[in-house]
Design a protein around this motif. Structure first.
Motif, PDB file in Angstrom:
ATOM      1  N   LEU A  96     -23.739 -26.687   6.712  1.00 38.62           N
ATOM      2  CA  LEU A  96     -23.159 -25.953   5.590  1.00 38.62           C
ATOM      3  C   LEU A  96     -23.542 -26.578   4.257  1.00 38.62           C
ATOM      4  N   SER A  97     -23.501 -27.904   4.176  1.00 39.83           N
ATOM      5  CA  SER A  97     -23.889 -28.556   2.926  1.00 39.83           C
ATOM      6  C   SER A  97     -25.378 -28.372   2.654  1.00 39.83           C
ATOM      7  N   GLY A  98     -26.203 -28.374   3.698  1.00 40.94           N
ATOM      8  CA  GLY A  98     -27.629 -28.104   3.515  1.00 40.94           C
ATOM      9  C   GLY A  98     -27.885 -26.699   3.020  1.00 40.94           C
ATOM     10  N   ALA A  99     -27.157 -25.726   3.569  1.00 41.49           N
ATOM     11  CA  ALA A  99     -27.323 -24.343   3.127  1.00 41.49           C
ATOM     12  C   ALA A  99     -26.889 -24.178   1.675  1.00 41.49           C
ATOM     13  N   ILE A 100     -25.818 -24.840   1.288  1.00 43.40           N
ATOM     14  CA  ILE A 100     -25.354 -24.764  -0.098  1.00 43.40           C
ATOM     15  C   ILE A 100     -26.380 -25.394  -1.034  1.00 43.40           C
ATOM     16  N   LEU A 101     -26.934 -26.530  -0.643  1.00 42.08           N
ATOM     17  CA  LEU A 101     -27.957 -27.169  -1.469  1.00 42.08           C
ATOM     18  C   LEU A 101     -29.203 -26.298  -1.591  1.00 42.08           C
ATOM     19  N   LEU A 102     -29.616 -25.628  -0.520  1.00 37.55           N
ATOM     20  CA  LEU A 102     -30.754 -24.723  -0.602  1.00 37.55           C
ATOM     21  C   LEU A 102     -30.473 -23.550  -1.531  1.00 37.55           C
ATOM     22  N   LEU A 103     -29.269 -23.009  -1.489  1.00 38.99           N
ATOM     23  CA  LEU A 103     -28.925 -21.917  -2.401  1.00 38.99           C
ATOM     24  C   LEU A 103     -28.925 -22.385  -3.849  1.00 38.99           C
ATOM     25  N   LEU A 104     -28.444 -23.610  -4.082  1.00 37.63           N
ATOM     26  CA  LEU A 104     -28.454 -24.133  -5.451  1.00 37.63           C
ATOM     27  C   LEU A 104     -29.875 -24.381  -5.945  1.00 37.63           C
ATOM     28  N   LEU A 105     -30.776 -24.774  -5.059  1.00 34.10           N
ATOM     29  CA  LEU A 105     -32.167 -24.992  -5.459  1.00 34.10           C
ATOM     30  C   LEU A 105     -32.880 -23.687  -5.783  1.00 34.10           C
ATOM     31  N   MET A 106     -32.432 -22.578  -5.190  1.00 35.25           N
ATOM     32  CA  MET A 106     -33.069 -21.292  -5.438  1.00 35.25           C
ATOM     33  C   MET A 106     -32.632 -20.674  -6.767  1.00 35.25           C
ATOM     34  N   LEU A 107     -31.554 -21.158  -7.359  1.00 34.96           N
ATOM     35  CA  LEU A 107     -31.071 -20.593  -8.616  1.00 34.96           C
ATOM     36  C   LEU A 107     -31.853 -21.156  -9.789  1.00 34.96           C
ATOM     37  N   ASN A 108     -32.026 -20.336 -10.817  1.00 34.47           N
ATOM     38  CA  ASN A 108     -32.642 -20.860 -12.023  1.00 34.47           C
ATOM     39  C   ASN A 108     -31.563 -21.449 -12.930  1.00 34.47           C
ATOM     40  N   LYS A 109     -31.965 -21.956 -14.085  1.00 30.02           N
ATOM     41  CA  LYS A 109     -31.033 -22.660 -14.968  1.00 30.02           C
ATOM     42  C   LYS A 109     -29.906 -21.771 -15.472  1.00 30.02           C
ATOM     43  N   LYS A 110     -30.231 -20.555 -15.819  1.00 30.74           N
ATOM     44  CA  LYS A 110     -29.223 -19.650 -16.367  1.00 30.74           C
ATOM     45  C   LYS A 110     -28.194 -19.278 -15.298  1.00 30.74           C
ATOM     46  N   GLN A 111     -28.652 -18.980 -14.098  1.00 32.75           N
ATOM     47  CA  GLN A 111     -27.735 -18.641 -13.017  1.00 32.75           C
ATOM     48  C   GLN A 111     -26.883 -19.839 -12.617  1.00 32.75           C
ATOM     49  N   LEU A 112     -27.482 -21.022 -12.624  1.00 36.18           N
ATOM     50  CA  LEU A 112     -26.755 -22.230 -12.255  1.00 36.18           C
ATOM     51  C   LEU A 112     -25.674 -22.556 -13.284  1.00 36.18           C
ATOM     52  N   SER A 113     -25.999 -22.393 -14.561  1.00 34.92           N
ATOM     53  CA  SER A 113     -24.990 -22.659 -15.591  1.00 34.92           C
ATOM     54  C   SER A 113     -23.858 -21.638 -15.522  1.00 34.92           C
ATOM     55  N   LYS A 114     -24.184 -20.386 -15.214  1.00 31.05           N
ATOM     56  CA  LYS A 114     -23.152 -19.353 -15.059  1.00 31.05           C
ATOM     57  C   LYS A 114     -22.258 -19.656 -13.854  1.00 31.05           C
TER      58      LYS A 114
END
Length: 87
Positions: A8-26
């Motif tokens: 689960l933590s690996g999947a969450i980290l992969l999803l966070l890596l796929m986001l760009n800066k604007k999506q991550l800040s949102k």
């Protein structure tokens, strides 16, 4: 259970890596707003528990009532009042 948490933590980290800066800040902005609402909900529950003690109403201060108040807001407060009054 340990493998599930690691996956689960690996999947969450992969999803966070796929986001760009604007999506991550949102995403982090929405998370911070939710945590602020949850903290404020517990403050309101604590005040309601103290004030309700004077009139005989008991408002439980737990995670379920905190989430109810944080997510729903004013309707959640009305639900808590109805639970305290009728139960």
């Amino acid at each position: 259970m340990k493998i599930f948490i690691i996956a689960l933590s690996g999947a969450i980290l992969l999803l966070l890596l796929m986001l760009n800066k604007k999506q991550l800040s949102k995403l982090f902005e929405n998370l911070s707003v939710f945590w602020f609402r949850l903290a404020f909900a517990f403050l309101v529950l604590f005040a309601l528990n103290i004030a309700g003690g004077f009139v005989g109403l008991y408002f439980p201060v737990n995670i379920a009532s905190g989430l109810l108040l944080a997510v729903l807001g004013i309707p959640g407060l009305a639900a808590l009042f109805s639970f305290a009054f009728f139960l």
